[in-house]
Write a protein that holds these residues in place. Structure first.
Motif, short mmCIF file in Angstrom:
data_model
loop_
_atom_site.label_atom_id
_atom_site.label_comp_id
_atom_site.label_asym_id
_atom_site.label_seq_id
_atom_site.Cartn_x
_atom_site.Cartn_y
_atom_site.Cartn_z
N PRO A 1 0.61 -1.60 -0.09
CA PRO A 1 0.11 -0.35 0.02
C PRO A 1 0.97 1.45 0.24
O PRO A 1 0.25 2.28 -0.44
CB PRO A 1 -0.70 -0.56 0.84
CG PRO A 1 -0.84 -1.55 1.78
CD PRO A 1 0.27 -1.55 1.23
N HIS A 2 2.25 1.33 0.71
CA HIS A 2 2.72 2.70 0.68
C HIS A 2 3.15 2.74 -0.47
O HIS A 2 4.19 4.73 -0.87
CB HIS A 2 4.08 2.19 1.98
CG HIS A 2 4.45 1.80 1.15
ND1 HIS A 2 5.15 0.10 1.59
CD2 HIS A 2 6.22 1.46 0.78
CE1 HIS A 2 6.18 -0.60 1.22
NE2 HIS A 2 6.76 1.03 0.40
N SER A 3 3.44 1.69 -1.65
CA SER A 3 3.98 2.67 -2.93
C SER A 3 2.82 3.57 -3.70
O SER A 3 3.72 4.53 -4.76
CB SER A 3 3.56 1.46 -3.94
OG SER A 3 4.58 0.45 -3.29
N ALA A 4 1.47 3.62 -3.31
CA ALA A 4 0.65 4.45 -3.84
C ALA A 4 1.11 6.29 -3.35
O ALA A 4 0.69 6.98 -4.35
CB ALA A 4 -0.67 4.24 -3.32
N ALA A 5 2.28 6.50 -2.60
CA ALA A 5 3.07 7.53 -2.25
C ALA A 5 4.25 8.07 -3.46
O ALA A 5 4.27 9.41 -3.34
CB ALA A 5 3.89 7.17 -1.26
N PHE A 6 4.51 6.89 -4.55
CA PHE A 6 5.17 7.56 -4.84
C PHE A 6 4.77 7.21 -6.65
O PHE A 6 4.82 7.31 -7.23
CB PHE A 6 6.55 5.98 -4.87
CG PHE A 6 7.61 5.80 -3.71
CD1 PHE A 6 7.97 6.97 -3.29
CD2 PHE A 6 7.06 4.95 -3.12
CE1 PHE A 6 9.01 6.88 -2.25
CE2 PHE A 6 7.85 4.60 -1.98
CZ PHE A 6 9.16 6.16 -1.78
N PHE A 7 3.47 6.84 -7.05
CA PHE A 7 2.86 6.62 -8.14
C PHE A 7 1.25 6.58 -7.54
O PHE A 7 0.72 6.27 -7.51
CB PHE A 7 2.97 5.18 -8.45
CG PHE A 7 4.31 4.63 -8.55
CD1 PHE A 7 4.93 5.08 -9.46
CD2 PHE A 7 4.35 3.68 -7.73
CE1 PHE A 7 6.15 4.13 -9.47
CE2 PHE A 7 6.01 2.90 -7.56
CZ PHE A 7 6.46 3.77 -8.86
N PRO A 8 0.94 7.97 -8.03
CA PRO A 8 0.41 8.96 -7.68
C PRO A 8 -1.15 8.01 -8.70
O PRO A 8 -2.15 8.22 -8.36
CB PRO A 8 -0.40 10.31 -8.21
CG PRO A 8 1.60 10.64 -8.83
CD PRO A 8 1.94 9.30 -8.41
N GLU A 9 -0.68 7.41 -10.01
CA GLU A 9 -1.70 6.67 -10.45
C GLU A 9 -2.59 5.62 -9.96
O GLU A 9 -3.63 5.55 -10.46
CB GLU A 9 -1.41 6.46 -11.93
CG GLU A 9 -0.22 5.57 -11.91
CD GLU A 9 1.17 6.32 -12.28
OE1 GLU A 9 1.76 7.44 -10.90
OE2 GLU A 9 1.73 6.11 -12.57
N LEU A 10 -1.65 5.16 -8.87
CA LEU A 10 -2.57 4.10 -7.74
C LEU A 10 -3.23 4.83 -6.66
O LEU A 10 -3.92 3.74 -6.00
CB LEU A 10 -1.14 2.96 -7.49
CG LEU A 10 -0.57 3.08 -8.03
CD1 LEU A 10 1.02 2.10 -7.07
CD2 LEU A 10 -0.81 1.78 -8.81
N ALA A 11 -3.73 5.76 -6.84
CA ALA A 11 -4.54 6.23 -5.19
C ALA A 11 -5.67 6.23 -5.93
O ALA A 11 -6.44 5.27 -4.69
CB ALA A 11 -4.56 7.99 -5.57
N GLU A 12 -6.37 5.22 -7.27
CA GLU A 12 -7.78 4.79 -7.39
C GLU A 12 -7.52 3.67 -6.73
O GLU A 12 -9.04 2.93 -6.91
CB GLU A 12 -8.09 5.22 -8.53
CG GLU A 12 -7.32 4.53 -9.88
CD GLU A 12 -7.69 4.90 -10.61
OE1 GLU A 12 -8.39 3.85 -11.87
OE2 GLU A 12 -7.33 5.14 -11.37
#
Length: 194
Positions: A68-79
């Motif tokens: 889950p913390h990967s979303a901090a590096f990849f904004p496209e994962l926020a959804e």
């Protein structure tokens, strides 16, 4: 067929293998490398076979599993919402081709193996890794336990290691590491070292 606990990204038919313990950043760097023009082959397990004397790497599962913390590096994962994965940990699981438009490759010529080690410092240090140490680390994850089953697997590991092993110690954001690693891969290709 021998399975090794490593990710693989591909450029021009040549595979860059990323390995390390859980949490070393294999999946995160796989996505960052794919965003730099590499094709996605696998992010956790890569399978190797020999055919007509040639070693091939294969990716069987077309999904990318990110903590889950990967979303901090990849904004496209926020959804995307984390779900409980097969091993019981929460993760974002996506088909990178369908969800992010990343190209997918099913097989490649494995050329370079990089052992990942996270650092708390902002660094990118890559150096050759001794073959004996690389073999020891890869064989520690073998699934088979009989001598007869281990022999062919050990042969595949030696073939993979013989293509070049490096140890990468890093502490920079994934996009920065991917940029430097892509340049390193290109320099090996241009120098004829793979």
């Amino acid at each position: 067929v021998t399975g090794l606990h490593c990710a693989c990204v591909v450029r021009d038919g040549r595979g860059l293998l990323l390995t390390g313990p859980s949490g070393a950043g294999k999946s995160t760097l796989t996505l960052a490398m794919a965003q730099r023009g590499f094709s996605f082959l696998s992010d956790d397990w890569t399978y190797f076979s020999r055919y007509d004397g040639s070693l091939r790497a294969w990716g069987l599962i077309p999904r990318l599993k990110l903590l889950p913390h990967s979303a901090a590096f990849f904004p496209e994962l926020a959804e995307f919402q984390p779900v409980v994965s097969g091993n019981g940990e929460k993760a974002i699981e996506i088909d990178p081709r369908r969800s992010l438009g990343i190209s997918r490759t099913r097989t490649c010529d494995p050329c370079v193996l990089v052992f990942l080690e996270r650092s708390r410092k902002l660094e990118f240090t890559i150096k050759p890794m001794p073959a004996a140490r690389a073999i020891e680390q890869l064989e520690a994850n073998f699934l088979a336990d009989t001598f007869e089953a281990l022999q062919p697997q050990s042969g595949v590991v030696r073939s993979v290691v013989g293509r070049g092993c490096w140890q990468l110690r890093y502490g920079e954001p994934p996009d920065v590491v991917a940029h430097k690693l892509a340049n390193f891969f290109a320099s090996l290709s241009m120098s004829g070292k793979m």
